[in-house]
Design a protein around this motif. Sequence first.
Motif, PDB file in Angstrom:
ATOM      1  N   ARG A  88       0.836  -1.201   0.000  1.00 13.16           N
ATOM      2  CA  ARG A  88       0.000   0.000   0.000  1.00 13.16           C
ATOM      3  C   ARG A  88       0.864   1.241   0.000  1.00 13.16           C
ATOM      4  O   ARG A  88       2.048   1.183   0.340  1.00 13.16           O
ATOM      5  N   ASN A  89       0.236   2.325  -0.298  1.00 11.91           N
ATOM      6  CA  ASN A  89       0.939   3.601  -0.278  1.00 11.91           C
ATOM      7  C   ASN A  89       1.555   3.886   1.086  1.00 11.91           C
ATOM      8  O   ASN A  89       0.986   3.535   2.110  1.00 11.91           O
ATOM      9  N   ASN A  90       2.688   4.535   1.047  1.00 14.97           N
ATOM     10  CA  ASN A  90       3.367   5.010   2.252  1.00 14.97           C
ATOM     11  C   ASN A  90       3.922   3.918   3.150  1.00 14.97           C
ATOM     12  O   ASN A  90       4.294   4.179   4.288  1.00 14.97           O
ATOM     13  N   MET A  91       3.942   2.706   2.671  1.00 17.13           N
ATOM     14  CA  MET A  91       4.525   1.634   3.468  1.00 17.13           C
ATOM     15  C   MET A  91       6.055   1.691   3.422  1.00 17.13           C
ATOM     16  O   MET A  91       6.642   2.193   2.471  1.00 17.13           O
ATOM     17  N   PHE A  92       6.672   1.150   4.467  1.00 15.04           N
ATOM     18  CA  PHE A  92       8.110   0.906   4.492  1.00 15.04           C
ATOM     19  C   PHE A  92       8.302  -0.583   4.311  1.00 15.04           C
ATOM     20  O   PHE A  92       7.805  -1.368   5.116  1.00 15.04           O
ATOM     21  N   ILE A  93       9.027  -0.959   3.286  1.00  9.96           N
ATOM     22  CA  ILE A  93       9.093  -2.370   2.944  1.00  9.96           C
ATOM     23  C   ILE A  93      10.531  -2.848   2.813  1.00  9.96           C
ATOM     24  O   ILE A  93      11.344  -2.258   2.098  1.00  9.96           O
ATOM     25  N   LEU A  94      10.828  -3.916   3.523  1.00 12.05           N
ATOM     26  CA  LEU A  94      12.128  -4.559   3.428  1.00 12.05           C
ATOM     27  C   LEU A  94      12.024  -5.691   2.422  1.00 12.05           C
ATOM     28  O   LEU A  94      11.100  -6.503   2.507  1.00 12.05           O
ATOM     29  N   THR A  95      12.949  -5.767   1.483  1.00 13.60           N
ATOM     30  CA  THR A  95      12.914  -6.929   0.603  1.00 13.60           C
ATOM     31  C   THR A  95      14.305  -7.511   0.420  1.00 13.60           C
ATOM     32  O   THR A  95      15.310  -6.820   0.558  1.00 13.60           O
ATOM     33  N   THR A  96      14.315  -8.768   0.101  1.00 14.33           N
ATOM     34  CA  THR A  96      15.557  -9.428  -0.268  1.00 14.33           C
ATOM     35  C   THR A  96      15.777  -9.207  -1.758  1.00 14.33           C
ATOM     36  O   THR A  96      15.139  -8.355  -2.357  1.00 14.33           O
ATOM     37  N   GLY A  97      16.678 -10.009  -2.331  1.00 17.52           N
ATOM     38  CA  GLY A  97      16.833  -9.957  -3.782  1.00 17.52           C
ATOM     39  C   GLY A  97      16.096 -11.147  -4.360  1.00 17.52           C
ATOM     40  O   GLY A  97      15.033 -11.498  -3.898  1.00 17.52           O
ATOM     41  N   GLY A  98      16.668 -11.760  -5.352  1.00 22.61           N
ATOM     42  CA  GLY A  98      16.038 -12.956  -5.906  1.00 22.61           C
ATOM     43  C   GLY A  98      15.165 -12.634  -7.097  1.00 22.61           C
ATOM     44  O   GLY A  98      14.606 -11.549  -7.199  1.00 22.61           O
ATOM     45  N   THR A  99      15.053 -13.577  -7.986  1.00 17.97           N
ATOM     46  CA  THR A  99      14.357 -13.328  -9.244  1.00 17.97           C
ATOM     47  C   THR A  99      12.880 -13.021  -9.046  1.00 17.97           C
ATOM     48  O   THR A  99      12.304 -12.236  -9.790  1.00 17.97           O
ATOM     49  N   THR A 100      12.278 -13.641  -8.030  1.00 19.61           N
ATOM     50  CA  THR A 100      10.850 -13.383  -7.815  1.00 19.61           C
ATOM     51  C   THR A 100      10.631 -11.935  -7.381  1.00 19.61           C
ATOM     52  O   THR A 100       9.703 -11.268  -7.847  1.00 19.61           O
ATOM     53  N   ILE A 101      11.507 -11.467  -6.524  1.00 19.27           N
ATOM     54  CA  ILE A 101      11.409 -10.072  -6.076  1.00 19.27           C
ATOM     55  C   ILE A 101      11.609  -9.123  -7.249  1.00 19.27           C
ATOM     56  O   ILE A 101      10.894  -8.132  -7.394  1.00 19.27           O
ATOM     57  N   ILE A 102      12.562  -9.432  -8.097  1.00 19.17           N
ATOM     58  CA  ILE A 102      12.805  -8.589  -9.267  1.00 19.17           C
ATOM     59  C   ILE A 102      11.542  -8.513 -10.120  1.00 19.17           C
ATOM     60  O   ILE A 102      11.128  -7.446 -10.568  1.00 19.17           O
ATOM     61  N   GLU A 103      10.953  -9.668 -10.288  1.00 19.03           N
ATOM     62  CA  GLU A 103       9.715  -9.727 -11.073  1.00 19.03           C
ATOM     63  C   GLU A 103       8.655  -8.830 -10.438  1.00 19.03           C
ATOM     64  O   GLU A 103       7.948  -8.101 -11.131  1.00 19.03           O
TER      65      GLU A 103
END
Lengths: 247, 247
Positions: A88-103
């Motif tokens: 959602r808007n204005n969220m703070f989001i931590l992500t890893t890498g990985g092909t799925t995340i890139i997608e």
Amino acid sequence: MLKTERQAYILRQIDLHNRILSSDLSTEINVSEDTIRRDLNELADMDKIIKVHGGALSKSFHSSFLKSDVYQADSKRLIAQKVVPLIRNNMFILTTGGTTIIEMARILPPDLNATFFTGSIPAAHEYAQHPNIEVIFLGDKISKSSQIAVGGEAISKISGIKADLCIMGINAIDETGITDNDWEVIQVKRAMIQAAEKTIVLSIAEKVNTHQKLMICGLDEVDTMITELDPSHNLFESYKKHGITIL
Amino acid sequence: MLKTERQAYILRQIDLHNRILSSDLSTEINVSEDTIRRDLNELADMDKIIKVHGGALSKSFHSSFLKSDVYQADSKRLIAQKVVPLIRNNMFILTTGGTTIIEMARILPPDLNATFFTGSIPAAHEYAQHPNIEVIFLGDKISKSSQIAVGGEAISKISGIKADLCIMGINAIDETGITDNDWEVIQVKRAMIQAAEKTIVLSIAEKVNTHQKLMICGLDEVDTMITELDPSHNLFESYKKHGITIL
DNA sequence: CATTTTTCTGCAAATTCTTGCAAGATAATT
DNA sequence: AATTATCTTGCAAGAATTTGCAGAAAAATG
């Protein structure tokens, strides 16, 4: 959305997927197909794309025969599509890498306004393309094997964050929890889960009910799991019992 | 609100959001849309923003939009080839981003053993491909316009380094020194020059004897300049007088 | 060859842009 | 200080752009 912006978005989509349909773009950006068609024609006049019946192709289409060699790209795209609505808007989001995340990064809606933290170079690169997303890169030393930042610096940066979501591509999950096989990556992922309010794990079904050598966390730390399968699939029974939402 | 003030505000908003609508600005600052439009046109005339129907876009936005292929790729490859021999084993090297640097990263000999610091995502990505190079990413917040890390975090990280070389792609150089047009980038580049023992600047000849609005440093801070031309070219006379080695 | 989908054309509505003009503010000059 | 010139801003009217829609034409599909 401004016309120029829209055309830039279209160009980017074509670069990414090598081909697009007018109808898809229309629903995606929420303008009439006529507008899309006019955009495509203009871009074609500028020699930036190749217009074809029903859509357009990237100019370097020939290279698309080489295709991307991402394993199970279709599954991953499907997973990505399921994640996006959770952001959602204005969220703070931590992500890893990985092909799925890139997608996922590639299909984030253009009007999304959020802050993404990642230690992955390819992911940061994708996020940075986006018009309204703020990107914060975590860490300094970059591990070649995993293409992400690792080490104390990364960990301590992550610990200093209070994020809404942690979206994590994983390598293995079973009843005992999430496991992985790279010590440095483990550290980072653990810190990310700690730092986020909710944890969403992404995995192709093939990895469900497998395990590796090193433990990241137990199932009780996971809030949502997303695979390419239908949530009602019986593969997920035991995970549901642990209170995990399957999507 | 003074005109200059207002225009500064507009510029800042564009830097921040990469795009703005005339109508939004109008209600925000409480002046007529005509005034906003005139401001935008003036700023566009000064080459500070891109004016489009309905609003304006950040300049960087447009450049990524045009992207397509690298300008003067051949020259840049030639420059890259001239830099490589200057890099020795076990060196600590600070680099910026930029297409010339990327080109250099790609042709680094595989047995080179060095540590590269950069705040540029594409550059970090290239370095990370290399078998024997250690990559340290500098900074956290990533500026969309320049695709590099900017801000206090990046600066302070750079200041904590004692590097052997700073290899820097530049936008303009003349007798007064090196100049650029992005305030945030300036800060980073300055810090890099400070932190390195020797500074090598890379530039296509076209940019030699041009200047932009913001000063990075004087010629006395530069040790070596590399262009695609032969070092004996008379274009370089005045630079040689300042003790700069031309390659 | 019939059906469906996509494209083209003209048109209308809404928005945005340009231009000339006038009133007020600011700067320059006498 | 008064006057003149210049700059800034808002307004209004007409021009231009953008966008969506409808109906006919063209292309794809089976």
